[in-house]
Design a protein around this motif. Structure first.
Motif, PDB file in Angstrom:
ATOM      1  N   VAL A 189      12.360  12.467 -29.625  1.00  0.00           N
ATOM      2  CA  VAL A 189      12.836  11.348 -30.459  1.00  0.00           C
ATOM      3  C   VAL A 189      13.224  10.144 -29.621  1.00  0.00           C
ATOM      4  O   VAL A 189      13.430   9.041 -30.152  1.00  0.00           O
ATOM      5  CB  VAL A 189      14.038  11.786 -31.317  1.00  0.00           C
ATOM      6  CG1 VAL A 189      13.641  12.935 -32.223  1.00  0.00           C
ATOM      7  CG2 VAL A 189      15.227  12.175 -30.450  1.00  0.00           C
ATOM      8  N   GLY A 190      13.328  10.332 -28.322  1.00  0.00           N
ATOM      9  CA  GLY A 190      13.668   9.213 -27.440  1.00  0.00           C
ATOM     10  C   GLY A 190      15.125   8.816 -27.489  1.00  0.00           C
ATOM     11  O   GLY A 190      15.452   7.632 -27.310  1.00  0.00           O
ATOM     12  N   GLY A 191      15.992   9.780 -27.735  1.00  0.00           N
ATOM     13  CA  GLY A 191      17.417   9.449 -27.760  1.00  0.00           C
ATOM     14  C   GLY A 191      18.230  10.506 -28.459  1.00  0.00           C
ATOM     15  O   GLY A 191      17.945  11.706 -28.363  1.00  0.00           O
ATOM     16  N   SER A 192      19.231  10.036 -29.198  1.00  0.00           N
ATOM     17  CA  SER A 192      20.182  10.934 -29.839  1.00  0.00           C
ATOM     18  C   SER A 192      19.553  11.675 -31.023  1.00  0.00           C
ATOM     19  O   SER A 192      18.635  11.178 -31.692  1.00  0.00           O
ATOM     20  CB  SER A 192      21.395  10.138 -30.320  1.00  0.00           C
ATOM     21  OG  SER A 192      22.256  10.949 -31.081  1.00  0.00           O
ATOM     22  N   LEU A 193      20.107  12.870 -31.287  1.00  0.00           N
ATOM     23  CA  LEU A 193      19.666  13.671 -32.427  1.00  0.00           C
ATOM     24  C   LEU A 193      20.604  13.533 -33.622  1.00  0.00           C
ATOM     25  O   LEU A 193      20.532  14.328 -34.562  1.00  0.00           O
ATOM     26  CB  LEU A 193      19.600  15.158 -32.017  1.00  0.00           C
ATOM     27  CG  LEU A 193      18.601  15.527 -30.915  1.00  0.00           C
ATOM     28  CD1 LEU A 193      18.770  16.993 -30.533  1.00  0.00           C
ATOM     29  CD2 LEU A 193      17.178  15.267 -31.385  1.00  0.00           C
TER      30      LEU A 193
END
Length: 613
Positions: free
Chosen positions: A604-608
């Motif tokens: 996702v390229g970052g936070s979940l």
């Protein structure tokens, strides 16, 4: 020896009250022993699948009443064979990994080598035999007459009202003949018996009076087959290539693995091919190569000798350059050969594959030698699974030939196979798919019930439809309606207990991360481990699945066509995350959760945060 056999039959005749039948059988057996008395020479004889050994005319008694329990009946576990005719399965992938090769009774394909076998009319029984260097030409007429009488009586028996009794009598009579022949029994005799057994079973299966689950013939088949192989075992150093081809082909038709009866027998037979393929007395031909490889694939047997597969590929390519065009491979030989390579997950050399495909393409335009719908379907299937590089004109020739064939001559599964194979190869177009679906419409004479397709065919068509997505709305709706009319989308095969356990373990790790997910959601015919959906329901979901490392056996770093296709279809449903197998086997839930968080954040390229409950 002949006196002993005749005396035995006369004694049984007196006990049973059937003197004429048994004395006649004894005389026929004595006649056969006279024929076997001359030792065959490999150079002067050719084994044939059309040779059927002597069988006594069926009487009212069962084989147990007449002969007692056949010898060797205790050598194997009694069982009922569910089907004998070999098919041409597609071995469609299901679940999380490769499917097992379907057994002959699990699919409805036609017999692949039936026509080839029928055309091989040269019989070793009709050839001159030698004994101590002298030609025994005076026996030729007797041999041929005996062979014809054997075939007539045996086939008449299994085509009659009591085919199971004919089979039981055949087992018992062959056991007694082998015992009576003693030291003069040779591998050609045994090969002929195994071949005859396969042919008789095929004929019996076609008889409406034959109920496999309710007769003793199925129970006694495996012990009888085992006893013949045990007699063959000490003769292996002398077995010729033609006999190997006959035995393996017949074993595959019967659905019985030689290894199950005599451990190591299949590889021992294959080794004989390696030893004889360069000898002048019998050069392994294209049909022999195709038959042997098809038999190994049908039996699900991987040769222990890694050089065997490359050697037989080399021999097949050499046969295409044979000066005698009648000995060059037919379209059926090529299709069967490629299909077997695909089922055995063995990628052929690029030049060999290219030569075989060019051969099939060339035969598409030769009158009387054109490939059938099944040949074309199997060739396309092999191209897909083996990921064969081919020129555009090869694909066009195969597809065009399939589409111009008479609809009545094309088995429906062939069109489903073709659509799926083209999708796996990445060359299926909406126009070609539409044309193939048109061929699946019921013929005007077909009953309404014939409109529905088998589960496997529907599975293939829906996967092909998923491959074409996204499509313009009008085209997508039209194709979807055409496929739906043939049947509803089937669910994937049930997950194994191991996969279900892994899914639950993965769910615990995702729950520990506080992520919202759904499990047991079928996607394009597969069961992913889990699907993570965003709370806004707009962005792409995340699909978690096992890595599915199904590679070729001769190239551990190259994925098969099925494995690549599975990944491509799952990726159409969202961002695909492939979970490494060794990570799933971890017993530390915290370690697995940390690994999943790292992989998901990378996708996702970052936070979940957007995926949390």
């Amino acid at each position: 020896m002949s006196r002993v056999f005749l005396a035995f039959a006369c004694k049984c005749a007196c006990l049973t009250g059937k003197p004429l039948q048994l004395v006649g059988a004894a005389l026929t057996g004595v006649q056969q022993m006279c024929i076997w008395a001359a030792e065959p020479s490999e150079g002067s004889q050719v084994e044939s699948r059309t040779t059927i050994p002597v069988v006594a005319k069926p009487s009212q008694q069962t084989s147990r009443q007449v002969f007692g329990k056949p010898a060797g009946a205790t050598l194997g576990v009694k069982h009922v064979q569910r089907g004998m005719k070999p098919d041409w399965p597609d071995s469609q992938q299901h679940g999380h990994g490769e499917s097992h090769l379907k057994q002959p009774w699990q699919t409805g394909f036609h017999t692949p080598f039936e026509d080839c076998v029928k055309n091989r009319e040269v019989s070793h029984m009709a050839r001159k035999q030698t004994h101590n260097g002298k030609t025994v030409s005076a026996q030729e007429g007797l041999q041929e007459a005996s062979r014809q009488e054997q075939q007539r009586m045996a086939l008449a028996g299994v085509r009659g009202h009591q085919p199971h009794k004919a089979l039981l009598i055949f087992y018992a009579s062959m056991e007694h003949l082998c015992s009576a022949a003693g030291p003069i029994l040779n591998y050609i005799n045994l090969s002929a018996i195994i071949t005859a057994t396969a042919q008789l079973w095929a004929s019996a299966q076609a008889n409406s009076s034959f109920k496999l689950s309710a007769n003793m013939a199925g129970f006694e088949l495996k012990p009888f087959y085992c006893s013949i192989l045990l007699r063959l075992k000490p003769m292996l150093p002398d077995v010729g290539a033609q006999a190997v081809s006959n035995i393996l082909w017949s074993s595959a038709k019967l659905g019985l693995s030689p290894d199950a009866s005599v451990p190591g027998m299949t590889d021992a037979l294959a080794a004989r091919l390696q030893l004889t393929r360069n000898e002048g007395r019998h050069q392994l031909g294209a049909q022999d190569c195709a038959i042997v490889l098809w038999a190994l694939a049908s039996l699900g047997h991987q040769p222990a000798d890694k050089s065997f597969m490359d050697g037989i590929c080399e021999r097949f390519v050499i046969s295409m350059k044979h000066q005698d065009k009648s000995k060059q491979p037919t379209a059926q030989n090529c299709a069967n050969f490629l299909w077997a390579l695909a089922c055995l997950s063995h990628a052929p050399p690029d030049d060999a594959a290219s030569a075989i495909l060019e051969r099939v393409t060339g035969l598409c335009n030769l009158s009387g030698q054109e490939p059938s719908a099944q040949n074309l379907s199997n060739t396309l299937f092999a191209c897909a699974v083996l990921r064969l590089e081919r020129k555009e004109h090869v694909t066009l020739a195969l597809v065009n030939r399939l589409l111009i064939l008479d609809r009545a001559s094309g088995y429906v599964q062939n069109y489903c196979n073709a659509a799926w194979s083209l999708a796996v190869s990445g060359v299926l177009t909406s126009e070609t798919f539409h044309a193939l679906l048109q061929r699946l419409r019921p013929l005007p004479t077909a009953e309404p019930a014939h409109d529905a397709l088998p589960r496997q065919g529907l599975h293939q068509l829906y996967q092909a439809l998923d491959f074409l997505q996204p499509l313009p709305m009008a085209a997508a709706q039209q194709l979807h309606e055409m496929v739906t009319r043939l049947g509803q989308r089937p669910l994937p095969e049930s997950q194994s207990d191991a996969d279900s356990s892994v899914s639950r373990w993965l769910g615990l790790a995702l729950g520990q991360l506080g992520l919202a997910f759904a499990s047991d959601i079928p996607l394009s015919g597969y069961w992913p481990y889990a699907v993570l959906q965003l709370r806004d329901g707009v962005s792409d979901p995340i699909v978690l699945a096992n890595e599915g490392l199904h590679c070729f056996r001769n190239n551990k770093h190259r994925l098969t066509g099925r494995a690549v296709f599975r990944r491509a279809l799952l990726a159409k449903h969202g961002k695909l995350v492939l979970i490494l197998q060794h990570k799933l086997s971890s017993s530390d839930i915290d370690e697995l959760a940390a690994y999943l968080q790292q992989e998901l954040e990378a996708v996702v390229g970052g936070s979940l945060e957007a995926y949390r409950c």
